[in-house]
Design a protein around this motif. Structure first.
Motif, PDB file in Angstrom:
ATOM      1  N   ARG A   1       0.727   1.114   6.945  1.00 42.10           N
ATOM      2  CA  ARG A   1       0.797   1.776   8.253  1.00 42.10           C
ATOM      3  C   ARG A   1      -0.506   1.589   9.047  1.00 42.10           C
ATOM      4  O   ARG A   1      -0.494   1.579  10.272  1.00 42.10           O
ATOM      5  N   ASP A   2      -1.616   1.496   8.308  1.00 45.97           N
ATOM      6  CA  ASP A   2      -2.940   1.504   8.956  1.00 45.97           C
ATOM      7  C   ASP A   2      -3.792   0.327   8.510  1.00 45.97           C
ATOM      8  O   ASP A   2      -5.009   0.399   8.552  1.00 45.97           O
TER       9      ASP A   2
ATOM     10  N   THR B   1       0.820  -1.219   0.000  1.00 48.66           N
ATOM     11  CA  THR B   1       0.000   0.000   0.000  1.00 48.66           C
ATOM     12  C   THR B   1       0.853   1.269   0.000  1.00 48.66           C
ATOM     13  O   THR B   1       0.405   2.305  -0.465  1.00 48.66           O
TER      14      THR B   1
ATOM     15  N   ASP C   1       4.617  10.210   9.842  1.00 50.65           N
ATOM     16  CA  ASP C   1       3.636   9.131   9.699  1.00 50.65           C
ATOM     17  C   ASP C   1       2.901   8.842  11.008  1.00 50.65           C
ATOM     18  O   ASP C   1       1.759   8.384  10.991  1.00 50.65           O
TER      19      ASP C   1
ATOM     20  N   SER D   1       0.059  11.413   2.093  1.00 50.60           N
ATOM     21  CA  SER D   1      -0.713  10.413   2.839  1.00 50.60           C
ATOM     22  C   SER D   1      -1.464  11.037   4.022  1.00 50.60           C
ATOM     23  O   SER D   1      -2.305  10.384   4.639  1.00 50.60           O
TER      24      SER D   1
ATOM     25  N   ARG E   1      -6.271   9.529   1.245  1.00 53.62           N
ATOM     26  CA  ARG E   1      -6.492   8.307   2.027  1.00 53.62           C
ATOM     27  C   ARG E   1      -7.835   7.672   1.663  1.00 53.62           C
ATOM     28  O   ARG E   1      -7.953   6.459   1.556  1.00 53.62           O
TER      29      ARG E   1
ATOM     30  N   ARG F   1       2.939   6.282  -2.868  1.00 55.43           N
ATOM     31  CA  ARG F   1       4.052   6.760  -3.690  1.00 55.43           C
ATOM     32  C   ARG F   1       3.560   7.113  -5.090  1.00 55.43           C
ATOM     33  O   ARG F   1       3.998   8.103  -5.688  1.00 55.43           O
TER      34      ARG F   1
ATOM     35  N   ARG G   1       0.442  12.374  12.115  1.00 58.93           N
ATOM     36  CA  ARG G   1      -0.665  12.924  11.330  1.00 58.93           C
ATOM     37  C   ARG G   1      -1.987  12.579  12.015  1.00 58.93           C
ATOM     38  O   ARG G   1      -2.086  11.597  12.758  1.00 58.93           O
TER      39      ARG G   1
HETATM   40  O1   DC Z   1       5.879   1.936   3.031  1.00 59.99           O
HETATM   41  P1   DC Z   1       6.381   3.114   2.200  1.00 59.99           P
HETATM   42  O2   DC Z   1       7.616   3.746   2.760  1.00 59.99           O
HETATM   43  O3   DC Z   1       6.527   2.785   0.746  1.00 59.99           O
HETATM   44  O4   DC Z   1       5.195   4.208   2.307  1.00 59.99           O
HETATM   45  C1   DC Z   1       5.321   5.492   1.743  1.00 59.99           C
HETATM   46  C2   DC Z   1       4.497   6.477   2.564  1.00 59.99           C
HETATM   47  O5   DC Z   1       3.106   6.198   2.436  1.00 59.99           O
HETATM   48  C3   DC Z   1       4.793   6.479   4.055  1.00 59.99           C
HETATM   49  O6   DC Z   1       5.626   7.553   4.418  1.00 59.99           O
HETATM   50  C4   DC Z   1       3.451   6.628   4.734  1.00 59.99           C
HETATM   51  C5   DC Z   1       2.439   6.374   3.670  1.00 59.99           C
HETATM   52  N1   DC Z   1       1.593   5.196   3.918  1.00 59.99           N
HETATM   53  C6   DC Z   1       0.435   5.383   4.658  1.00 59.99           C
HETATM   54  O7   DC Z   1       0.191   6.485   5.132  1.00 59.99           O
HETATM   55  N2   DC Z   1      -0.423   4.352   4.845  1.00 59.99           N
HETATM   56  C7   DC Z   1      -0.142   3.140   4.350  1.00 59.99           C
HETATM   57  N3   DC Z   1      -1.007   2.137   4.541  1.00 59.99           N
HETATM   58  C8   DC Z   1       1.060   2.923   3.615  1.00 59.99           C
HETATM   59  C9   DC Z   1       1.916   3.978   3.436  1.00 59.99           C
END
Ligand code: DC
Length: 219
Positions: free
Chosen positions: A126-127, A35, A180, A99, A105, A40, A183
């Motif tokens: 992340r979530d 995700t 991250d 993000s 989102r 990205r 927020r």
């Molecule tokens: O896992 P990554 O480093 O490729 O993720 C890039 C950015 O995307 C990260 O800084 C936070 C965001 N992200 C998010 O907010 N929620 C997710 N489920 C995945 C990534």
């Protein structure tokens, strides 16, 4: 209707989520969904179209006209494979910044839910366990010390020929962690029902083995 399972693997940047999630998905015959790559892709398209973080109207129009999908492990943005261009520091920062925007989102979470409703998935982010699939059958939170995460990222970048210093990589990781987790909307956080794995002293293969063992036992 057939019920599918979701395995959520959340955690901070550089904890090894994607390597582990890919290995687990491969061993279970499930689909791996990255995700972070979706955030990205949005950051990449904003940069390519000169849309700033404060340009709500431009962003809304862009999102309405944006398709993001995965094909054979590649991230497809409007039908084009952009996997090669989304791992730079500039796009990492764009992804982290965009993000935090609710419209971004909303769109990506809806896409992720649709993907996880039609096949067995291992999703990293992340979530995922806290927000995208709060009822996921398995939830993991993968972490490692900031220094170890920076060390891994630094070696990876060096290998790719980048001219970077370890101190800068560590500072970038710490800034992204802060971004991250602070927020307002669905920040990076440990769900209380997630299994926490600290991979500071573990290889990706060892982490994948532990996850497979837990999944095999049914939790
Ligand atoms: O896992 P990554 O480093 O490729 O993720 C890039 C950015 O995307 C990260 O800084 C936070 C965001 N992200 C998010 O907010 N929620 C997710 N489920 C995945 C990534």
């Amino acid at each position: 209707m057939k019920e599918y399972y979701q395995i959520a693997i959340d955690g901070p940047s550089g904890a090894g989520k994607s390597t582990v999630a890919k290995a687990v998905a491969g061993r279970l015959g499930a689909e791996y969904i990255d995700t972070g790559a979706m955030y990205r892709a949005v950051g990449y398209k904003m940069a390519a179209n000169g849309i700033g973080m404060g340009d709500a109207e431009g962003l809304e129009a862009m999102l309405a006209d944006t398709e993001i999908d995965f094909a054979h492990g590649k991230v497809m943005l409007d039908g084009i494979d952009i996997s090669g261009g989304i791992r730079t520091e500039a796009i990492s920062k764009m992804a982290s910044d965009c993000s935090a925007i609710p419209a971004v989102r909303e769109k990506l979470v809806a896409l992720q839910r649709a993907m996880g409703d039609k096949k067995n998935v291992v999703m990293d982010g992340r979530d995922i366990g806290s927000n995208v699939f709060p009822d996921a059958r398995f939830k993991f939170y993968l972490t490692a010390s900031p220094e170890e995460r920076a060390r891994r990222r630094y070696l990876e970048m060096k290998e790719g020929g980048a001219d970077v210093g370890y101190g800068q990589v560590l500072a970038d990781i710490e800034a992204r962690d802060f971004n991250d987790s602070s927020r307002e909307l669905n920040p990076l956080a440990v769900s209380e029902d997630a299994v926490v794995i600290d991979s500071t002293d573990m290889s990706a293969a060892e982490v994948a083995d532990r996850i497979i063992m837990i999944v095999g036992k049914g939790g």
